[in-house]
Motif scaffolding. Structure first.
Motif, mmCIF file in Angstrom:
data_model
loop_
_atom_site.group_PDB
_atom_site.id
_atom_site.type_symbol
_atom_site.label_atom_id
_atom_site.label_comp_id
_atom_site.label_asym_id
_atom_site.label_seq_id
_atom_site.Cartn_x
_atom_site.Cartn_y
_atom_site.Cartn_z
ATOM 1 N N UNK A 81 51.759 7.637 3.359
ATOM 2 C CA UNK A 81 51.997 8.937 2.717
ATOM 3 C C UNK A 81 52.288 10.016 3.762
ATOM 4 N N UNK A 82 53.415 10.702 3.571
ATOM 5 C CA UNK A 82 53.848 11.753 4.493
ATOM 6 C C UNK A 82 53.791 13.136 3.869
ATOM 7 N N UNK A 83 53.801 13.182 2.547
ATOM 8 C CA UNK A 83 53.835 14.485 1.865
ATOM 9 C C UNK A 83 52.991 14.437 0.595
ATOM 10 N N UNK A 84 52.133 15.452 0.433
ATOM 11 C CA UNK A 84 51.323 15.584 -0.774
ATOM 12 C C UNK A 84 51.453 17.020 -1.267
ATOM 13 N N UNK A 85 51.848 17.177 -2.503
ATOM 14 C CA UNK A 85 51.954 18.525 -3.073
ATOM 15 C C UNK A 85 50.570 19.149 -3.217
ATOM 16 N N UNK A 86 50.516 20.476 -3.035
ATOM 17 C CA UNK A 86 49.235 21.162 -3.164
ATOM 18 C C UNK A 86 48.766 21.260 -4.609
ATOM 19 N N UNK A 87 49.593 20.831 -5.563
ATOM 20 C CA UNK A 87 49.162 20.800 -6.963
ATOM 21 C C UNK A 87 48.952 19.368 -7.459
ATOM 22 N N UNK A 88 49.063 18.400 -6.568
ATOM 23 C CA UNK A 88 49.027 16.987 -6.974
ATOM 24 C C UNK A 88 47.744 16.615 -7.707
ATOM 25 N N UNK A 89 46.604 17.189 -7.290
ATOM 26 C CA UNK A 89 45.315 16.821 -7.889
ATOM 27 C C UNK A 89 44.661 18.005 -8.592
ATOM 28 N N UNK A 90 45.481 18.907 -9.099
ATOM 29 C CA UNK A 90 44.970 20.057 -9.851
ATOM 30 C C UNK A 90 44.219 19.592 -11.095
ATOM 31 N N UNK A 91 43.074 20.190 -11.320
ATOM 32 C CA UNK A 91 42.220 19.928 -12.496
ATOM 33 C C UNK A 91 41.675 18.496 -12.533
ATOM 34 N N UNK A 92 41.531 17.898 -11.354
ATOM 35 C CA UNK A 92 40.819 16.608 -11.276
ATOM 36 C C UNK A 92 39.346 16.933 -11.061
ATOM 37 N N UNK A 93 38.704 17.387 -12.095
ATOM 38 C CA UNK A 93 37.372 17.982 -11.994
ATOM 39 C C UNK A 93 36.230 16.985 -11.862
ATOM 40 N N UNK A 94 36.537 15.686 -11.904
ATOM 41 C CA UNK A 94 35.498 14.659 -11.727
ATOM 42 C C UNK A 94 35.617 13.952 -10.384
ATOM 43 N N UNK A 95 36.524 14.402 -9.559
ATOM 44 C CA UNK A 95 36.841 13.713 -8.311
ATOM 45 C C UNK A 95 35.662 13.729 -7.340
ATOM 46 N N UNK A 96 35.091 12.560 -7.092
ATOM 47 C CA UNK A 96 33.917 12.430 -6.224
ATOM 48 C C UNK A 96 34.259 11.914 -4.834
ATOM 49 N N UNK A 112 40.673 17.718 1.385
ATOM 50 C CA UNK A 112 41.861 17.007 1.838
ATOM 51 C C UNK A 112 42.710 17.986 2.640
ATOM 52 N N UNK A 113 42.992 17.636 3.907
ATOM 53 C CA UNK A 113 43.634 18.567 4.820
ATOM 54 C C UNK A 113 44.913 17.958 5.389
ATOM 55 N N UNK A 114 45.979 18.745 5.388
ATOM 56 C CA UNK A 114 47.239 18.363 6.013
ATOM 57 C C UNK A 114 47.088 18.588 7.520
ATOM 58 N N UNK A 115 47.152 17.519 8.310
ATOM 59 C CA UNK A 115 46.894 17.633 9.752
ATOM 60 C C UNK A 115 47.936 18.489 10.462
ATOM 61 N N UNK A 116 49.184 18.416 10.029
ATOM 62 C CA UNK A 116 50.245 19.151 10.711
ATOM 63 C C UNK A 116 50.148 20.652 10.448
ATOM 64 N N UNK A 118 47.548 22.134 9.007
ATOM 65 C CA UNK A 118 46.140 22.531 8.999
ATOM 66 C C UNK A 118 45.791 23.316 7.736
ATOM 67 N N UNK A 119 46.411 22.895 6.628
ATOM 68 C CA UNK A 119 46.197 23.538 5.335
ATOM 69 C C UNK A 119 45.302 22.681 4.452
ATOM 70 N N UNK A 120 44.384 23.322 3.738
ATOM 71 C CA UNK A 120 43.539 22.636 2.767
ATOM 72 C C UNK A 120 44.349 22.464 1.485
ATOM 73 N N UNK A 121 44.525 21.217 1.053
ATOM 74 C CA UNK A 121 45.353 20.928 -0.117
ATOM 75 C C UNK A 121 44.549 20.884 -1.405
ATOM 76 N N UNK A 122 43.405 20.183 -1.364
ATOM 77 C CA UNK A 122 42.567 20.075 -2.560
ATOM 78 C C UNK A 122 41.172 19.646 -2.125
ATOM 79 N N UNK A 123 40.251 19.606 -3.082
ATOM 80 C CA UNK A 123 38.875 19.230 -2.772
ATOM 81 C C UNK A 123 38.338 18.273 -3.823
ATOM 82 N N UNK A 124 37.199 17.688 -3.503
ATOM 83 C CA UNK A 124 36.454 16.931 -4.495
ATOM 84 C C UNK A 124 35.679 17.917 -5.361
ATOM 85 N N UNK A 125 34.951 17.412 -6.337
ATOM 86 C CA UNK A 125 34.168 18.285 -7.197
ATOM 87 C C UNK A 125 32.865 18.683 -6.494
#
Length: 291
Positions: A81-96, A112-116, A118-125
């Protein structure tokens, strides 16, 4: 009776390597190796899915790919995986659990952080802790999954995405707003310090690292040498750095990484390694002031 031997239809629609759609009633899916892209909204509203493994062949996870997968608990991101949209996991409210095998993305503190970038894309719950390596919150949707947020010392986030307050929980938004205000104040304070006021710059850097009043850190001005020395107690003796006043613009950028290691309780060997990696001048591997 022939119907008993018919192969069941796959819940996935795949065309030319793009996974375009998943049946919203699917209980579980296996994305076949060879898929190169998870298309926009491909799994949107698949409310029964509990886990997803992204195969190594996938290079891109598009906008809203897993939006509103409210039962999704586990995601494994493949190595390709080279690219992940910042909305890819929107409203995944059970993500552990978020796991990344890709060298382009890391998971720290539930983020979840883009290394290049250095942006935070999404989080777990639940509760997450944002690493000090994060420079920005990618999008207004990036903090929609978590309910509590904290930040490591030495944070660098100085901006809030527009409308994030409408997507994140109120307490998360308040905590981010406080962090941004603090970081802006530190940045402004450091930029206001004259380049010749080396002692003041060191004071700000120590404050940013949470070491301002530490008994294990001492700053000494050597006027005749036009240098400042920073002495750190570290078993078995200590480490001492020689900072040329004339090279302030250089070590002002590299010293924070060393101070971060100090604040984390790094050993003498780890501090020595970090100092060398940041090309900081070591006055003595066994600091003379700690003999």
């Amino acid at each position: 009776m022939l119907g008993l031997f018919q192969e069941s239809k796959s819940p996935l629609t795949i065309n030319d390597g793009v996974l375009e759609k998943c049946d919203k009633n699917a209980l579980s899916v296996e994305i076949p190796d060879g898929v190169q892209k998870i298309g926009s909204s491909a799994f949107q509203d698949c409310s029964l899915l509990k886990e997803i493994v992204i195969p190594n062949s996938v290079k891109e996870i598009s906008f809203w790919a897993f939006d509103n997968c409210v039962s999704l608990k586990s995601v494994v991101i493949g190595s390709g995986v080279e690219e992940i949209s910042d909305t890819a996991f929107f409203r995944c409210t059970s993500l552990e659990k978020i796991e990344s095998k890709s060298p382009n993305f890391i998971v720290e503190g539930g983020c979840l952080i883009d290394k290049k970038s250095k942006a935070l894309l999404t989080t777990q719950k639940g509760s997450v802790c944002v690493s000090s390596s994060v420079r920005k919150i990618s999008d207004r949707y990036s903090l929609s999954n978590c309910s509590e947020i904290t930040f490591e010392q030495g944070g660098k986030i100085t901006a809030i995405p527009v409308y994030l307050n409408m997507k994140a929980k109120e307490e998360v938004y308040k905590a981010l707003r406080a962090e941004v205000a603090k970081n802006k104040a530190k940045k402004q304070k450091l930029s206001d310090v004259a380049s010749s006021a080396v002692g003041a710059v060191l004071s700000v850097l120590l404050e940013q690292a949470g070491l301002k009043d530490s008994q294990n850190v001492e700053v000494l001005e050597i006027k005749e040498e036009r240098t400042h020395h920073i002495c750190i107690t570290a078993e078995p003796s200590g480490i001492e750095l020689r900072l040329l006043d004339s090279r302030i613009n250089s070590w002002k950028k590299t010293l924070p990484e060393f101070l971060k290691a100090v604040a984390s309780g790094a050993s003498f060997e780890e501090l020595l390694k970090t100092a060398k990696e940041q090309k900081l001048e070591i006055a003595g591997e066994k600091a003379r002031r700690f003999h």
